[in-house]
Design an enzyme around this catalytic site. Structure first.
Site, PDB file in Angstrom:
ATOM      1  N   ALA A  60      32.763  61.016  -0.743  1.00  0.00           N
ATOM      2  CA  ALA A  60      32.921  62.468  -0.651  1.00  0.00           C
ATOM      3  C   ALA A  60      31.609  63.160  -0.965  1.00  0.00           C
ATOM      4  O   ALA A  60      30.720  62.576  -1.593  1.00  0.00           O
ATOM      5  CB  ALA A  60      33.993  62.944  -1.639  1.00  0.00           C
ATOM      6  N   TYR A 125      33.843  73.735  -1.474  1.00  0.00           N
ATOM      7  CA  TYR A 125      34.242  72.356  -1.807  1.00  0.00           C
ATOM      8  C   TYR A 125      35.762  72.212  -1.714  1.00  0.00           C
ATOM      9  O   TYR A 125      36.278  71.290  -1.079  1.00  0.00           O
ATOM     10  CB  TYR A 125      33.742  72.012  -3.221  1.00  0.00           C
ATOM     11  CG  TYR A 125      34.321  70.730  -3.777  1.00  0.00           C
ATOM     12  CD1 TYR A 125      33.880  69.487  -3.341  1.00  0.00           C
ATOM     13  CD2 TYR A 125      35.320  70.766  -4.759  1.00  0.00           C
ATOM     14  CE1 TYR A 125      34.417  68.309  -3.854  1.00  0.00           C
ATOM     15  CE2 TYR A 125      35.858  69.599  -5.286  1.00  0.00           C
ATOM     16  CZ  TYR A 125      35.406  68.379  -4.826  1.00  0.00           C
ATOM     17  OH  TYR A 125      35.944  67.213  -5.329  1.00  0.00           O
TER      18      TYR A 125
HETATM   19  N1  LIG Z   1      34.163  64.295 -10.063  1.00  0.00           N
HETATM   20  C1  LIG Z   1      35.230  65.065 -10.266  1.00  0.00           C
HETATM   21  O1  LIG Z   1      35.334  65.779 -11.281  1.00  0.00           O
HETATM   22  C2  LIG Z   1      36.365  65.084  -9.263  1.00  0.00           C
HETATM   23  C3  LIG Z   1      37.469  65.900  -9.514  1.00  0.00           C
HETATM   24  C4  LIG Z   1      38.517  65.908  -8.589  1.00  0.00           C
HETATM   25  C5  LIG Z   1      38.458  65.115  -7.453  1.00  0.00           C
HETATM   26  N2  LIG Z   1      37.355  64.347  -7.232  1.00  0.00           N
HETATM   27  C6  LIG Z   1      37.323  63.521  -6.014  1.00  0.00           C
HETATM   28  O2  LIG Z   1      37.278  62.160  -6.412  1.00  0.00           O
HETATM   29  C7  LIG Z   1      36.563  61.384  -5.436  1.00  0.00           C
HETATM   30  C8  LIG Z   1      35.483  60.569  -6.112  1.00  0.00           C
HETATM   31  O3  LIG Z   1      34.598  61.458  -6.781  1.00  0.00           O
HETATM   32  P1  LIG Z   1      33.350  60.950  -7.613  1.00  0.00           P
HETATM   33  O4  LIG Z   1      33.102  61.953  -8.682  1.00  0.00           O
HETATM   34  O5  LIG Z   1      33.516  59.510  -7.946  1.00  0.00           O
HETATM   35  O6  LIG Z   1      32.206  61.113  -6.510  1.00  0.00           O
HETATM   36  P2  LIG Z   1      30.729  60.528  -6.467  1.00  0.00           P
HETATM   37  O7  LIG Z   1      30.369  59.878  -7.772  1.00  0.00           O
HETATM   38  O8  LIG Z   1      29.862  61.629  -5.941  1.00  0.00           O
HETATM   39  O9  LIG Z   1      30.860  59.362  -5.382  1.00  0.00           O
HETATM   40  C9  LIG Z   1      31.002  59.632  -4.025  1.00  0.00           C
HETATM   41  C10 LIG Z   1      30.372  58.494  -3.265  1.00  0.00           C
HETATM   42  O10 LIG Z   1      30.512  58.743  -1.860  1.00  0.00           O
HETATM   43  C11 LIG Z   1      29.269  58.464  -1.224  1.00  0.00           C
HETATM   44  N3  LIG Z   1      29.139  59.217   0.011  1.00  0.00           N
HETATM   45  C12 LIG Z   1      28.753  60.523   0.148  1.00  0.00           C
HETATM   46  N4  LIG Z   1      28.706  60.849   1.446  1.00  0.00           N
HETATM   47  C13 LIG Z   1      29.096  59.741   2.144  1.00  0.00           C
HETATM   48  C14 LIG Z   1      29.232  59.464   3.535  1.00  0.00           C
HETATM   49  N5  LIG Z   1      28.979  60.406   4.443  1.00  0.00           N
HETATM   50  N6  LIG Z   1      29.632  58.230   3.912  1.00  0.00           N
HETATM   51  C15 LIG Z   1      29.864  57.270   2.981  1.00  0.00           C
HETATM   52  N7  LIG Z   1      29.753  57.470   1.656  1.00  0.00           N
HETATM   53  C16 LIG Z   1      29.356  58.701   1.237  1.00  0.00           C
HETATM   54  C17 LIG Z   1      28.253  58.896  -2.259  1.00  0.00           C
HETATM   55  O11 LIG Z   1      26.980  58.386  -1.967  1.00  0.00           O
HETATM   56  P3  LIG Z   1      25.689  59.249  -2.443  1.00  0.00           P
HETATM   57  O12 LIG Z   1      25.753  59.313  -3.936  1.00  0.00           O
HETATM   58  O13 LIG Z   1      24.553  58.449  -1.893  1.00  0.00           O
HETATM   59  O14 LIG Z   1      25.845  60.605  -1.814  1.00  0.00           O
HETATM   60  C18 LIG Z   1      28.859  58.347  -3.535  1.00  0.00           C
HETATM   61  O15 LIG Z   1      28.531  57.003  -3.756  1.00  0.00           O
HETATM   62  C19 LIG Z   1      36.065  62.397  -4.402  1.00  0.00           C
HETATM   63  O16 LIG Z   1      36.959  62.450  -3.329  1.00  0.00           O
HETATM   64  C20 LIG Z   1      36.098  63.728  -5.143  1.00  0.00           C
HETATM   65  O17 LIG Z   1      36.235  64.808  -4.255  1.00  0.00           O
HETATM   66  C21 LIG Z   1      36.310  64.297  -8.104  1.00  0.00           C
END
Ligand SMILES: NC(=O)c1ccc[n+]([C@@H]2O[C@H](COP(=O)([O-])OP(=O)(O)OC[C@H]3O[C@@H](n4cnc5c(N)ncnc54)[C@H](OP(=O)(O)O)[C@@H]3O)[C@@H](O)[C@H]2O)c1
Length: 283
Positions: A60, A125
């Site tokens: 994401a 977002y």
């Molecule tokens: N963090 C929060 O507080 C939170 C809260 C609610 C929901 N969520 C949801 O939970 C999920 C996981 O979040 P997270 O915090 O673990 O996110 P994260 O740490 O930012 O991890 C997302 C991963 O997706 C990769 N990515 C980005 N663009 C991509 C693409 N086009 N193709 C393939 N991979 C790609 C990123 O690579 P790069 O780092 O190289 O970009 C990163 O490794 C997401 O769906 C997010 O919306 C998160």
């Protein structure tokens, strides 16, 4: 044992899901280095090659403030990309688990949000993640969409790490006290994903640790549990801490559907936080 592909496997949640599911399943973790979920053909090819039973999409665009000025990119990854994973999962006859967010809501409801409540995102977002939910639902795959919130986890920047870093600088902190949400441990969410795999539940399910608090209360607990009770935190209002993206005032999610599906309720956020901080010391 199932064959499971996890996209976004190098991210905060994805890495935890790979670790947790890896003990009982055959897990393949992939990230943007393997294929970009914005590329429909590459996504179908990669998923077809592995032919998993389940695809967990953790890939994401997650920069909530950055999305305000990068709308196209946020939608390309969170909406089009999620839909591509959904169509590829349908092609491979795999179940897709999509990770979504409490930021699909405007936070104006005074009771916990249930899955059937109407979303109304306040930020780009949130809009892009809601469009992702819709794209997945329309992609033709069998899907489960988990809405989570306020995630923290090892090895990636997050609110807990930011508070610990600022506390280390021994400066008084100012933290917003008028936004309420549900802090959630990535490792607890990974356990929830592991538990829900064996149930037949489909569609939308809220998935967080239990209980809610403000960012201020969350910050206070982080510092108290990590031996920094002496650091002063000043509670401030959202208007005093302007950010590009608007956030929901109260995004509290009902866990009734999750609890019923799993047969157990996720533990309170404070317990999960205490464990995270203890584990962190051992790293
Ligand atoms: N963090 C929060 O507080 C939170 C809260 C609610 C929901 N969520 C949801 O939970 C999920 C996981 O979040 P997270 O915090 O673990 O996110 P994260 O740490 O930012 O991890 C997302 C991963 O997706 C990769 N990515 C980005 N663009 C991509 C693409 N086009 N193709 C393939 N991979 C790609 C990123 O690579 P790069 O780092 O190289 O970009 C990163 O490794 C997401 O769906 C997010 O919306 C998160």
């Amino acid at each position: 044992m199932s064959s499971i592909m996890v996209t976004g496997a190098r991210g905060m949640l994805g890495s935890e899901i790979v670790r947790t599911l890896g003990s009982a399943h055959a897990v393949v973790g992939v990230d943007i280095g393997e294929f970009d979920i914005r590329d429909a053909d590459a996504t179908v090819d990669a998923i077809r090659r592995v032919s998993p039973d389940i695809v967990v999409n953790c890939a994401a665009y997650t920069d909530v403030d950055g999305a305000e000025s990068s709308r196209e990119l946020a939608f390309a990854v969170n909406a089009t990309g999620a839909g591509n994973v959904g169509r590829a999962a349908a092609d491979a006859r795999a179940l897709m688990i999509q990770i979504s967010t409490d930021y699909v809501f405007d936070g104006e409801k005074n009771l916990p949000y249930v899955e059937s409540d109407a979303p109304n995102p306040l930020s780009v977002y949130g809009e892009s993640k809601l469009a992702g939910e819709q794209a997945v639902a329309e992609s033709g795959c069998e899907c489960l969409i988990l809405r989570t919130a306020w995630l923290y986890g090892h090895g990636c920047p997050n609110f807990v790490e930011t508070m610990l870093r600022l506390a280390g600088e021994q400066k008084p902190l100012r933290v917003v006290d008028d936004q309420e949400g549900m802090p959630t441990s990535s490792s607890d969410l990974a356990m929830i994903v592991a538990g829900i795999l064996s149930t037949g539940v489909r569609g939308l399910v809220n998935a967080t640790n239990s209980g809610s608090c403000s960012w201020f209360t969350f910050a206070r607990r982080i510092l108290d549990l990590s031996g920094s009770s002496d650091i002063i935190i000043e509670p401030v209002r959202t208007e005093e801490f302007p950010r590009p993206a608007k956030r929901p005032r109260r995004s509290v999610l009902s866990l009734a559907r999750l609890t019923e599906s799993l047969g157990w309720e996720p533990r309170p956020w404070g317990e999960a936080l205490a464990d995270y901080l203890t584990e962190r010391q051992g790293r």
